[in-house]
Design an enzyme around this catalytic site. Sequence first.
Site, mmCIF file in Angstrom:
data_model
loop_
_atom_site.group_PDB
_atom_site.id
_atom_site.type_symbol
_atom_site.label_atom_id
_atom_site.label_comp_id
_atom_site.label_asym_id
_atom_site.label_seq_id
_atom_site.Cartn_x
_atom_site.Cartn_y
_atom_site.Cartn_z
ATOM 1 C CD GLU A 16 1.003 0.355 2.966
ATOM 2 O OE1 GLU A 16 0.823 1.756 2.826
ATOM 3 O OE2 GLU A 16 1.693 0.068 3.450
ATOM 4 N N GLY A 68 6.749 0.114 3.920
ATOM 5 C CA GLY A 68 5.399 0.016 3.150
ATOM 6 C C GLY A 68 5.612 -0.304 1.459
ATOM 7 C CD GLU A 69 7.648 2.495 -1.738
ATOM 8 O OE1 GLU A 69 8.542 1.899 -2.414
ATOM 9 O OE2 GLU A 69 7.819 3.732 -1.188
ATOM 10 N N GLY A 70 4.655 -2.539 -0.118
ATOM 11 C CA GLY A 70 5.111 -3.918 -0.281
ATOM 12 C C GLY A 70 6.298 -4.156 -0.450
#
Length: 338
Positions: free
Chosen positions: A162, A304-306
């Site tokens: 996300e 984050g960001e995967g």
Amino acid sequence: MSRFASLAAFDAALADMPIADADAIAAARARQASLTKPAGSLGRLEDIAVLMAGWQGTAQPVIEHGRAAIFAGNHGFVVHGVSAFPASVTAAMVANFAAGGAAINALAKAAGLNLQVIALDLDRPTADFTTAAAMDEAECLAALSAGAAAVEPGLHLLVVGEMGIGNSTAAAALCARSYGGTPASWVGPGTGVDADGIARKVVVVEQALACHADAPDTPFEILRRLGGREIAAIAGAVLEARRLHIPVVLDGFISCAALAPLAAAVPAITDHCLAGHCSAEPGHIRLLGHLDLDPLLSLGMRLGEGSGAALAVSIIRAALATHNGMATFAQAGVADSL
């Protein structure tokens, strides 16, 4: 037609989740027992291979088609100063993803994953959940469906992540409502706020919980009132992956918190999931305990960001490489008495 066109469709998906293929699990375990190594000597690599086998329905699973799906959304409660960055950074980072300049671009490439970034109404933040539900029913269903749309038959592995300024505050609220505990026990620094920022986050979560204290205690209601579009999209993607028997790698605190309302009601929702890592956000390790997930990595990441989940794919590929590539005792002409 949207995958989650109605609340009934969401409830049905949660109530009727497929289970892993028992025959494939047995065959994968039998193969592990036949490989040229002492039983159990590859530790969790063996367990990962068996889990992948069970969900792919084959004794020798592969990752030829892997995807990282990153969902982005904005939150109305950021007006309360819960983040070290303004909400405009969400759109700026989505543009950076598109240009190939973010960490997830590099990590997805290294992991051999197709990267999809899905921005969800960034110019229309969710409502401030300290005074109203973050989303109405239609908005939440649309976000769930956007997540499901990122998942398609034929994928061998799905990584979810996300981007959303302020969303560690939403994650803390989801966890506190789903599993109890004080807001202070779930709130952390997120993007790097100081002690005053953490205190503001605690107050915001307290206000949100109080505002929705009398709301129905169902997965959907908790998600739509306290979540965000990108968070609901992750839940929708994980549910759709389950329907299609696709194993999932979860990222950090926010990605895992997307499942908190679902898992609190239906713990089996995480059966097809691996936790890519344990982030530096203090609530994450506690949340992983509730989800009954043991992280593959713990590297102090909190981006984050995967990113942590994508990095963990290298471990999963190694598990499948040993599972599929090692010789059996019979092939090697070695006595099976190691």
